[in-house]
Design an enzyme around this catalytic site. Structure first.
Site, mmCIF file in Angstrom:
data_model
loop_
_atom_site.group_PDB
_atom_site.id
_atom_site.type_symbol
_atom_site.label_atom_id
_atom_site.label_comp_id
_atom_site.label_asym_id
_atom_site.label_seq_id
_atom_site.Cartn_x
_atom_site.Cartn_y
_atom_site.Cartn_z
ATOM 1 N N SER A 25 0.809 -1.215 0.000
ATOM 2 C CA SER A 25 0.000 0.000 0.000
ATOM 3 C C SER A 25 0.839 1.261 0.000
ATOM 4 C CB SER A 25 -0.914 0.010 1.219
ATOM 5 O OG SER A 25 -0.142 0.110 2.410
ATOM 6 N N GLY A 26 2.133 1.126 0.267
ATOM 7 C CA GLY A 26 2.973 2.300 0.419
ATOM 8 C C GLY A 26 3.188 2.679 1.866
ATOM 9 N N ASP A 29 3.792 -1.007 7.228
ATOM 10 C CA ASP A 29 3.438 -2.400 7.523
ATOM 11 C C ASP A 29 3.611 -3.302 6.308
ATOM 12 O OD1 ASP A 29 2.687 -2.032 10.267
ATOM 13 O OD2 ASP A 29 0.838 -1.089 9.574
ATOM 14 N N SER A 30 3.065 -2.898 5.167
ATOM 15 C CA SER A 30 3.195 -3.734 3.979
ATOM 16 C C SER A 30 4.627 -3.731 3.460
ATOM 17 C CB SER A 30 2.221 -3.291 2.887
ATOM 18 O OG SER A 30 2.458 -1.959 2.482
ATOM 19 N N CYS A 115 -13.833 -3.187 1.062
ATOM 20 C CA CYS A 115 -12.657 -3.207 0.192
ATOM 21 C C CYS A 115 -11.875 -4.492 0.409
ATOM 22 C CB CYS A 115 -11.781 -1.993 0.474
ATOM 23 S SG CYS A 115 -10.313 -1.879 -0.580
ATOM 24 N N CYS A 212 -10.043 6.379 2.323
ATOM 25 C CA CYS A 212 -9.077 6.840 1.325
ATOM 26 C C CYS A 212 -9.700 7.715 0.244
ATOM 27 C CB CYS A 212 -8.379 5.640 0.684
ATOM 28 S SG CYS A 212 -9.460 4.553 -0.290
#
Length: 376
Positions: A25-26, A29-30, A115, A212
């Site tokens: 996601s940027g 965490d990811s 989502c 978002c």
């Protein structure tokens, strides 16, 4: 009825090479999730993918141009291939449109859960499978365990302040069989420490907090006002029916809301107990009137077995969590005559806004998700 926990499954347990697609996601965490997988499996077996979901402008959440660029640069740092998948049409259809439609009829959908349901753990799975990947990984703070029988359980993340099992509570065996949550065993502080150790550009990036597709300068009122007509209405006393004054837009009011509802003659805050958009009426009452003994759920999903089937007829014990960081409460669940799941709380809770998700946990292991449903 419930399974004992055993070890956490990892593709490293497989004898063959496993290819993993990491949803990047940027955020930190990811980014760390991708880095941990690269360290474990090597650069050739890990590929990053960023989902382009929202086609409009964004200054928060995980869909801005800057977020995509951060994900790409982290992938470059890690030496892995990075893709951008355009799912804007599906996001509009499955997340944004239902969010708008829900508010138009007095419901309060949770777009992040939808989502996850339709994009990150449905559409992305389809894309990953077509490209030959064995599993997807995300940066969610949750854990997946396997039982001695080889079944999967969804467990709270190790950091209670960052746990995201609530927003994943709609996952079932099929999705969990192909999902990895590498940072679920870490606290948020440990995630940032790992990012600093690796020199990742996202190490100190703030967490995403907002929806978002709603910009901070427009808010929910501006976003919904551009997409549906907003109607003024009246506030009505829940107990007496007395008209208490105007409300600017009934479509923006949520069951359980206290902001903007004022105080009663007793000096106590008033809460929304019901929203009737067609009649343009918002009922408000005391804190006690705003509580409810239970809630009915539709769109019920189970992590594994249907609790109401495996436990036999009658009521079954569970633990309910009614918001992402809400306090868990003991409850019983049973199927009603309309095919919905009736949840009865051990102690009265603030009314759950229609459209919100209730996650259910195992009373024998309160960290383990057993299912979820949407408030009717």
């Amino acid at each position: 009825m419930f399974w004992p926990l055993s070890r956490e499954w990892s593709p490293a347990c497989e004898t063959r090479a496993v290819r993993v697609l990491v949803a990047m996601s940027g955020g930190v965490d990811s980014s760390v999730a991708a880095a941990l997988l690269v360290e474990e499996f090597g650069h050739d077996q890990v590929v990053g993918a960023t989902l382009k979901l929202w086609g409009g402008s964004s200054d928060s959440g995980c869909c801005s141009v800057a977020d995509v660029e951060d994900a790409r640069r982290v992938a470059d740092q890690l030496g892995v291939v990075h893709h951008v998948f355009n799912f804007t049409a599906e996001f509009e259809e499955r997340v944004v449109a239902p969010y708008v439609d829900g508010h138009a009829i007095g419901r309060t959908p949770n777009p992040c859960i939808e989502c996850n349901r339709y994009l990150k753990f449905d559409r992305l799975f389809d894309r990953a499978g077509s490209l030959g990947f064995d599993a997807i990984a995300t940066g969610h703070h949750a854990r997946r365990m396997t039982t001695e029988e080889g079944r999967y359980r969804l467990i709270r993340g190790a950091d209670p302040l960052k746990d995201q099992s609530y927003v994943l509570a709609m996952l079932g065996q099929d999705q969990l069989a192909r999902s990895l949550f590498p940072v679920g065993r870490l606290t948020k502080a440990q995630v940032r420490e790992e990012a600093i150790r690796l020199g990742l550009r996202t190490a100190m990036k703030p967490d995403s907090q907002d929806v978002c597709f709603i910009r901070s300068d427009e808010g929910r009122e501006g976003f919904l006002g551009d997409r549906l007509p907003l109607h003024d209405g009246r506030l009505v006393d829940d107990a007496t029916g007395e008209d208490l004054g105007p409300v600017e837009a009934v479509e923006l009011v949520t069951v359980g809301q206290r902001r903007g509802m004022g105080h009663g003659d007793d000096g106590r805050r008033r809460y929304v107990t019901a929203v009737d958009v067609p009649a343009r009426r918002v009922r408000i009452g005391t804190p006690e009137a705003a509580n409810a003994s239970g809630v009915d759920l539709h769109t019920v999903t189970w992590v594994d077995d249907d609790l109401t089937q495996s436990a036999g007829p009658g009521e079954c014990a569970a633990i309910a969590q009614c918001s992402a960081h809400g306090r868990p409460v003991a409850c019983t669940v049973r199927l009603d005559g309309n095919g919905r799941l009736a949840v009865t709380f051990a102690t009265a809770q603030r009314r759950i806004a229609p459209g919100q998700t209730v996650a259910l946990y195992d009373p024998a292991n309160p960290d383990a998700v057993i299912g979820s449903g949407i408030a009717a």
